[in-house]
Design a protein around this motif. Sequence first.
Motif, mmCIF file in Angstrom:
data_model
loop_
_atom_site.group_PDB
_atom_site.id
_atom_site.type_symbol
_atom_site.label_atom_id
_atom_site.label_comp_id
_atom_site.label_asym_id
_atom_site.label_seq_id
_atom_site.Cartn_x
_atom_site.Cartn_y
_atom_site.Cartn_z
ATOM 1 N N ASP A 1 -25.081 21.162 -29.185
ATOM 2 C CA ASP A 1 -24.325 21.856 -28.472
ATOM 3 C C ASP A 1 -25.496 21.839 -27.036
ATOM 4 O O ASP A 1 -24.760 21.738 -25.679
ATOM 5 N N ARG A 2 -26.559 22.494 -26.669
ATOM 6 C CA ARG A 2 -26.985 22.195 -25.562
ATOM 7 C C ARG A 2 -27.363 20.345 -25.148
ATOM 8 O O ARG A 2 -26.875 20.258 -24.009
ATOM 9 N N PHE A 3 -27.168 19.657 -25.674
ATOM 10 C CA PHE A 3 -26.837 18.317 -25.146
ATOM 11 C C PHE A 3 -25.659 18.323 -23.688
ATOM 12 O O PHE A 3 -25.590 17.783 -22.989
ATOM 13 N N LEU A 4 -24.586 18.526 -24.590
ATOM 14 C CA LEU A 4 -23.315 18.834 -24.173
ATOM 15 C C LEU A 4 -23.504 19.669 -22.894
ATOM 16 O O LEU A 4 -22.721 19.624 -21.880
ATOM 17 N N HIS A 5 -24.192 21.154 -22.699
ATOM 18 C CA HIS A 5 -24.289 22.047 -22.001
ATOM 19 C C HIS A 5 -25.931 22.059 -21.607
ATOM 20 O O HIS A 5 -26.179 23.344 -22.060
ATOM 21 N N PRO A 6 -26.329 21.204 -20.949
ATOM 22 C CA PRO A 6 -28.258 21.174 -20.190
ATOM 23 C C PRO A 6 -27.434 22.731 -19.883
ATOM 24 O O PRO A 6 -27.177 22.791 -18.690
ATOM 25 N N ARG A 7 -28.857 23.045 -19.649
ATOM 26 C CA ARG A 7 -30.064 24.216 -19.177
ATOM 27 C C ARG A 7 -31.506 24.616 -18.429
ATOM 28 O O ARG A 7 -31.607 24.080 -20.056
ATOM 29 N N GLY A 8 -31.234 24.996 -17.542
ATOM 30 C CA GLY A 8 -32.777 24.860 -17.157
ATOM 31 C C GLY A 8 -33.511 26.168 -18.016
ATOM 32 O O GLY A 8 -32.786 26.836 -18.538
ATOM 33 N N LEU A 9 -34.947 25.860 -17.972
ATOM 34 C CA LEU A 9 -35.298 26.448 -18.083
ATOM 35 C C LEU A 9 -36.545 27.281 -17.761
ATOM 36 O O LEU A 9 -36.830 26.967 -16.360
ATOM 37 N N GLU A 10 -36.998 28.542 -18.536
ATOM 38 C CA GLU A 10 -37.859 29.541 -17.385
ATOM 39 C C GLU A 10 -38.995 29.805 -18.408
ATOM 40 O O GLU A 10 -39.646 29.993 -19.675
ATOM 41 N N GLN A 11 -39.674 30.355 -17.292
ATOM 42 C CA GLN A 11 -41.529 30.947 -18.034
ATOM 43 C C GLN A 11 -41.836 29.787 -19.119
ATOM 44 O O GLN A 11 -42.466 30.186 -20.223
ATOM 45 N N VAL A 12 -41.683 28.224 -18.616
ATOM 46 C CA VAL A 12 -42.656 27.342 -19.534
ATOM 47 C C VAL A 12 -43.529 27.461 -19.876
ATOM 48 O O VAL A 12 -44.441 27.067 -21.037
ATOM 49 N N GLY A 13 -44.702 27.271 -18.906
ATOM 50 C CA GLY A 13 -46.059 27.595 -19.566
ATOM 51 C C GLY A 13 -46.341 28.964 -20.690
ATOM 52 O O GLY A 13 -47.219 28.588 -21.626
ATOM 53 N N VAL A 14 -45.884 30.270 -20.024
ATOM 54 C CA VAL A 14 -46.175 31.374 -20.844
ATOM 55 C C VAL A 14 -45.152 31.051 -22.689
ATOM 56 O O VAL A 14 -46.220 31.393 -23.824
ATOM 57 N N GLY A 15 -44.390 29.887 -22.559
ATOM 58 C CA GLY A 15 -43.247 30.022 -23.703
ATOM 59 C C GLY A 15 -44.265 28.888 -24.435
ATOM 60 O O GLY A 15 -44.621 28.859 -25.657
ATOM 61 N N LEU A 16 -44.516 28.422 -24.071
ATOM 62 C CA LEU A 16 -45.420 27.001 -24.813
ATOM 63 C C LEU A 16 -46.889 27.710 -25.257
ATOM 64 O O LEU A 16 -47.274 27.108 -25.895
ATOM 65 N N VAL A 17 -48.078 28.548 -24.442
ATOM 66 C CA VAL A 17 -49.245 29.083 -25.016
ATOM 67 C C VAL A 17 -48.239 29.728 -26.258
ATOM 68 O O VAL A 17 -49.043 29.826 -27.805
#
Length: 305
Positions: A106-122
Amino acid sequence: MTLRERAGAVPPQTWLRASIGVATATIGLKTLAWWLTGSVGLLSDAMESLVNLASAIFALAMVRIALRPADAEHPYGHHKAEYFSSAFEGLAILVAALAILWTAVDRFLHPRGLEQVGVGLVLSVLASALNGLLAWGMLQSASVHRSMALEGDARHLVTDVWTSAGVVVGIGLVAFTGWLWLDAVVAAAVALNILREGGSLVWRSSQGLMDTQVEGAVQAQIEQVLQGLAHPAVRFDHITTRRAGSRRFVDMHMHVPADWTLRRAAALRASVEQALMGAVPGLRASIQLLPQDVEAHLDERKDAA
């Protein structure tokens, strides 16, 4: 006492309770990471942690059952209950993998931008560190207690750590390149990886329920003990072994001279059984006495029928 010995001294129930607590904490961390970033890769990681929680709860219940003493209906004990835990965990992983694949498509068919990547990865790295430390301790304890349930839960946690590492790298690449489709690819890779692990767990638990022979190292210990007790007038044959959870069983025939008294033969049998059970923790030995000139011919076809 080394770290391995300390980990092995902790009973499986304690480790599984710790696994429930850590799974709850990692679900919170990974769900927050997904909520902040909107990454389907991090969502897949959080879904796998839900499987960790359910599996740890079920494993704890099965370990408690496995520890019950033998009774009239279960004269050999309840040790195989641990294999149900491993099978349940494997099936839960397979269901989670299919759900993740659906989300990834579903995400491949409907791509969406990512936010606050740094905090999420930590947050994801912190959750992985907790899982990694717990998995190491559980594997050490599983080898000491020969607990299939504990080993299954620990190996799933190891898979979770590698999954999280892949997610972190993938999300980092998405942030660096701007290729949003990478997020869905990472989620699909996560699903395929845990699909493989789930299949492996189901297979191993099925083999345990099929009464497979003991491990090669245990078989070698049994043979070494029998060689050490070698006697010109005594021989052993029809040696069969099986394993059930943390228990190991060996059955055999011991041939002694026909003119020996029953007391002498029984005393030797008792010493052999004690030597075997002393050399292999958790082993139960059963020896049938036969005269030297009598052979027991097992009819495998008749037995199978």
